[in-house]
Design a protein around this motif. Structure first.
Motif, short mmCIF file in Angstrom:
data_model
loop_
_atom_site.label_atom_id
_atom_site.label_comp_id
_atom_site.label_asym_id
_atom_site.label_seq_id
_atom_site.Cartn_x
_atom_site.Cartn_y
_atom_site.Cartn_z
N VAL A 3 -5.32 11.16 -78.71
CA VAL A 3 -5.99 9.94 -79.14
C VAL A 3 -6.27 9.03 -77.95
CG1 VAL A 3 -3.85 8.65 -79.65
CG2 VAL A 3 -5.96 8.13 -80.91
N SER A 4 -5.42 9.06 -76.93
CA SER A 4 -5.66 8.25 -75.74
C SER A 4 -6.87 8.76 -74.96
CB SER A 4 -4.42 8.25 -74.84
OG SER A 4 -3.33 7.64 -75.51
N ASP A 5 -7.06 10.07 -74.95
CA ASP A 5 -8.26 10.64 -74.32
C ASP A 5 -9.52 10.16 -75.04
OD1 ASP A 5 -6.83 12.13 -72.40
OD2 ASP A 5 -6.52 13.75 -73.83
N LEU A 6 -9.48 10.19 -76.36
CA LEU A 6 -10.63 9.74 -77.13
C LEU A 6 -10.87 8.25 -76.93
CD1 LEU A 6 -12.84 10.45 -79.18
CD2 LEU A 6 -11.19 9.99 -81.01
N ALA A 7 -9.80 7.48 -76.88
CA ALA A 7 -9.93 6.04 -76.68
C ALA A 7 -10.61 5.70 -75.36
CB ALA A 7 -8.56 5.37 -76.75
N ALA A 8 -10.41 6.54 -74.36
CA ALA A 8 -10.99 6.29 -73.03
C ALA A 8 -12.40 6.85 -72.88
CB ALA A 8 -10.07 6.91 -71.97
N ALA A 9 -12.90 7.54 -73.90
CA ALA A 9 -14.23 8.17 -73.81
C ALA A 9 -15.33 7.12 -73.85
CB ALA A 9 -14.40 9.16 -74.96
N ARG A 10 -16.47 7.47 -73.28
CA ARG A 10 -17.64 6.61 -73.36
C ARG A 10 -18.24 6.69 -74.76
NH1 ARG A 10 -22.14 7.44 -69.16
NH2 ARG A 10 -22.26 9.45 -70.25
N ASP A 11 -18.67 5.55 -75.27
CA ASP A 11 -19.25 5.51 -76.62
C ASP A 11 -20.37 6.51 -76.77
OD1 ASP A 11 -17.69 3.13 -76.38
OD2 ASP A 11 -18.83 2.24 -78.02
N GLU A 12 -21.28 6.55 -75.79
CA GLU A 12 -22.45 7.43 -75.92
C GLU A 12 -22.06 8.91 -75.93
OE1 GLU A 12 -22.74 5.58 -71.68
OE2 GLU A 12 -21.98 5.02 -73.67
N ASP A 13 -20.97 9.27 -75.23
CA ASP A 13 -20.52 10.66 -75.24
C ASP A 13 -19.98 11.06 -76.61
OD1 ASP A 13 -21.21 10.93 -72.59
OD2 ASP A 13 -19.18 10.59 -71.82
N VAL A 14 -19.24 10.15 -77.23
CA VAL A 14 -18.69 10.44 -78.55
C VAL A 14 -19.80 10.50 -79.59
CG1 VAL A 14 -17.17 9.58 -80.38
CG2 VAL A 14 -16.43 9.48 -77.99
N MET A 15 -20.74 9.55 -79.51
CA MET A 15 -21.85 9.55 -80.47
C MET A 15 -22.69 10.82 -80.32
SD MET A 15 -21.21 6.86 -82.15
CE MET A 15 -22.64 6.69 -83.20
N ALA A 16 -22.89 11.28 -79.08
CA ALA A 16 -23.66 12.51 -78.86
C ALA A 16 -22.91 13.72 -79.41
CB ALA A 16 -23.94 12.69 -77.38
N ALA A 17 -21.59 13.76 -79.23
CA ALA A 17 -20.79 14.88 -79.74
C ALA A 17 -20.77 14.90 -81.26
CB ALA A 17 -19.36 14.82 -79.19
N TRP A 18 -20.93 13.71 -81.87
CA TRP A 18 -20.91 13.59 -83.33
C TRP A 18 -22.27 13.93 -83.93
CZ3 TRP A 18 -16.57 12.15 -86.19
CH2 TRP A 18 -16.77 11.92 -87.55
N ALA A 19 -23.33 13.92 -83.14
CA ALA A 19 -24.70 14.07 -83.65
C ALA A 19 -24.83 15.30 -84.54
CB ALA A 19 -25.69 14.16 -82.50
N GLY A 20 -25.42 15.10 -85.71
CA GLY A 20 -25.61 16.18 -86.66
C GLY A 20 -24.56 16.21 -87.76
N LEU A 21 -23.45 15.51 -87.55
CA LEU A 21 -22.39 15.52 -88.57
C LEU A 21 -22.65 14.47 -89.64
CD1 LEU A 21 -19.79 17.02 -89.23
CD2 LEU A 21 -18.52 15.39 -87.84
N GLY A 22 -23.49 13.49 -89.34
CA GLY A 22 -23.89 12.50 -90.34
C GLY A 22 -22.89 11.37 -90.53
N TYR A 23 -23.31 10.37 -91.33
CA TYR A 23 -22.46 9.21 -91.64
C TYR A 23 -21.89 8.63 -90.34
CZ TYR A 23 -22.86 11.06 -96.35
OH TYR A 23 -23.36 11.53 -97.53
N TYR A 24 -22.79 8.11 -89.51
CA TYR A 24 -22.44 7.78 -88.13
C TYR A 24 -21.51 6.57 -88.00
CZ TYR A 24 -25.82 11.33 -87.07
OH TYR A 24 -26.47 12.54 -87.00
N ALA A 25 -21.38 5.78 -89.06
CA ALA A 25 -20.38 4.71 -89.01
C ALA A 25 -18.99 5.28 -88.79
CB ALA A 25 -20.43 3.89 -90.30
N ARG A 26 -18.77 6.51 -89.25
CA ARG A 26 -17.46 7.15 -89.04
C ARG A 26 -17.18 7.33 -87.56
NH1 ARG A 26 -17.55 12.64 -91.99
NH2 ARG A 26 -19.66 12.64 -91.17
N ALA A 27 -18.21 7.68 -86.78
CA ALA A 27 -18.00 7.89 -85.35
C ALA A 27 -17.68 6.58 -84.65
CB ALA A 27 -19.24 8.53 -84.73
N ARG A 28 -18.34 5.50 -85.06
CA ARG A 28 -18.05 4.20 -84.45
C ARG A 28 -16.62 3.77 -84.79
NH1 ARG A 28 -23.07 3.34 -86.70
NH2 ARG A 28 -22.29 1.84 -88.24
N ASN A 29 -16.23 3.97 -86.06
CA ASN A 29 -14.87 3.61 -86.46
C ASN A 29 -13.84 4.52 -85.82
OD1 ASN A 29 -15.39 1.36 -88.07
ND2 ASN A 29 -15.88 2.63 -89.85
#
Length: 347
Positions: A70-96
């Motif tokens: 979880v610490s690795d994820l916390a340190a990730a760049r927002d755009e990297d996480v959003m890009a990795a989430w792309a296609g999974l849908g319901y993008y508010a989940r990725a922001r949260n």
């Protein structure tokens, strides 16, 4: 006379029939003292919201390989996480997801709290997710109720009150059956029963450990349950997207606002979505309309997009968005609806 549903019967069935899932510690390993990683339980539960196990597996494996804690994820760049989430849908989940990871890292020392109230206080963690993480990761006395559990409970009790009005009734049935021990295994057992045996269509009642306790099986009504209130017809919205490519191969993209549909995701500039979209080209160019439409269905509406394309010179500057160099652009980083527009434009 009908039997009484016994949680131990279901746990016995689960011990021999548990699904092997990448985020799960199976019953044998758990009996040997292996404890689930709360981070991986939480991550899988967030990903599984409104999505199938089959769709989630590859995303889960990418996330845990790239951000193993979880610490690795916390340190990730927002755009990297959003890009990795792309296609999974319901993008508010990725922001949260990012907000929650950062709260756990900064306020809880990188350790998920083993307390239901503290779990519920985390960003993006509602009653269901808190109960799932609490039960599965920590064996807390929590009742986990998802769509599979609702279906099992509605049939077990022959409950004909339609969903969503039946939710508190079915939750009450589930709470009454939740045992004091092995709550994590039991929660996963009920979900597995619903996913594999007590399925939406053609339930395999002959294989069910609770068959003789099932009121719907006795009444022959299992195929009718759970009842659901008819959904309203989804409206259709229209829009326009503009795919501008610079002569050096760079693409014009904009990042959508954090709030709202596709929030925080990269996409093509375009119009508002509605009944009569207004043209809103992001840069001066000779725009050409692509034959066909990019179509996508969201939770509450259908979307039909007209796709416009243009080739623009190096010196021309956009009014909206920024050019992304060809080497840095990947269609896979786009949300599904934007990728459909790209695929249509590319033929």
């Amino acid at each position: 006379m009908r039997d009484v549903a016994d949680p131990s019967d279901l746990l016995d069935w689960y011990d021999h029939n548990a699904r092997a899932l990448p985020w799960r510690v199976g019953p044998r390993a758990r009996a040997d003292g292996v404890r689930p990683d709360p981070y991986r339980v939480w991550l899988s539960e967030i990903m599984l919201q409104q999505t199938t196990v089959a769709a989630v597996k590859s995303y889960y494996e990418v996330f845990t390989a790239r951000w193993p804690t979880v610490s690795d994820l916390a340190a990730a760049r927002d755009e990297d996480v959003m890009a990795a989430w792309a296609g999974l849908g319901y993008y508010a989940r990725a922001r949260n997801l990012l907000k929650c990871a950062r709260v756990v890292a900064e306020e809880h020392g990188g350790v998920f709290p083993a307390d239901l109230d503290a779990l519920r206080a985390l960003p993006g963690v509602g009653p269901y997710t808190a109960a799932a993480v609490g039960a599965i990761a920590f064996d807390l006395p929590a009742t986990v109720v998802d769509g599979n559990v609702e279906r099992v409970m509605s049939r077990l009790h022959d409950e004909h009150t339609p969903l969503p009005a039946a939710k508190p009734i079915l939750t009450g049935y589930a709470e009454a059956l939740t045992p004091d021990g092995r709550t994590g295994d039991y929660a996963q057992a009920v979900m597995d029963l619903g996913a594999t045996i007590c399925s939406p269509r053609n339930p395999a009642c002959g294989l069910c450990p609770w068959r003789r306790a099932c009121a719907a099986w006795e009444a022959g009504t299992q195929a009718e349950l759970p009842k659901k209130t008819p959904k309203k017809r989804k409206p259709t919205r229209l829009g326009i997207v503009y795919l501008a490519r610079r002569v050096d191969g760079a693409w014009l993209l904009e990042r959508r606002p954090d709030r709202g549909l596709l929030g925080g995701m990269l996409g093509w500039p375009g119009s508002e979505w509605g009944e009569a979209p207004q043209e809103a080209p992001p840069i001066r160019a000779e725009w050409k309309e692509v034959a066909g439409e990019a179509r996508h269905t969201f939770t509450h509406f259908h979307l039909r997009l007209k796709v416009m394309t243009a080739l623009v010179p190096m010196e021309r500057q956009p009014d909206v968005g920024d050019f992304v160099e060809q080497a840095e652009f990947s269609p896979a980083d786009l949300p599904t609806v934007m990728r459909k527009a790209f695929d249509l434009a590319r033929g």
